[in-house]
Scaffold this motif. Structure first.
Motif, short mmCIF file in Angstrom:
data_model
loop_
_atom_site.label_atom_id
_atom_site.label_comp_id
_atom_site.label_asym_id
_atom_site.label_seq_id
_atom_site.Cartn_x
_atom_site.Cartn_y
_atom_site.Cartn_z
N LEU A 197 -0.47 13.79 -1.92
CA LEU A 197 -0.83 12.68 -2.71
C LEU A 197 -2.23 12.66 -3.27
O LEU A 197 -2.59 12.37 -4.39
N LEU A 228 6.94 6.97 -3.78
CA LEU A 228 6.69 7.25 -2.17
C LEU A 228 7.77 6.92 -1.69
O LEU A 228 8.20 5.51 -1.67
N ILE A 235 7.74 11.91 -3.42
CA ILE A 235 7.27 12.29 -2.21
C ILE A 235 8.08 11.71 -1.12
O ILE A 235 7.91 10.47 -1.03
N ALA A 237 6.39 9.69 2.94
CA ALA A 237 4.76 9.48 2.50
C ALA A 237 3.67 9.10 3.21
O ALA A 237 2.62 9.23 3.00
N ILE A 281 4.61 8.41 -9.58
CA ILE A 281 4.57 8.83 -8.46
C ILE A 281 5.46 8.05 -7.34
O ILE A 281 5.18 7.04 -7.22
#
Length: 67
Positions: free
Chosen positions: A29, A44, A17, A20, A42
């Motif tokens: 998220l 960021l 992502i 973020a 994940i």
């Protein structure tokens, strides 16, 4: 694509992502973590002057909502 298939697709995936701390990234998220907690990782990505200020920004922008 149906919602159930999206949830299944995200299982055991690695997601990046960017931006973020932005409004849409925070929503994305939260949604991912709520509907599919079995995401593998994940990442960021956020901008900051150095690692310390990046960590502080992450805590200020995202960490506060997790308390």
């Amino acid at each position: 694509m149906e919602f159930g298939s999206v949830v299944q697709f995200l299982e055991d995936k690695t997601i990046l992502i960017m931006g973020a701390t932005g409004f849409l990234a925070k929503i994305l998220l939260e949604k991912i973590l709520r509907v599919q907690p079995k995401v593998k990782k994940i990442y960021l990505l956020l901008r900051a002057a150095d690692a310390k200020s990046a960590s502080q920004r992450l805590q200020n922008e995202i960490g506060q909502h997790h308390k």
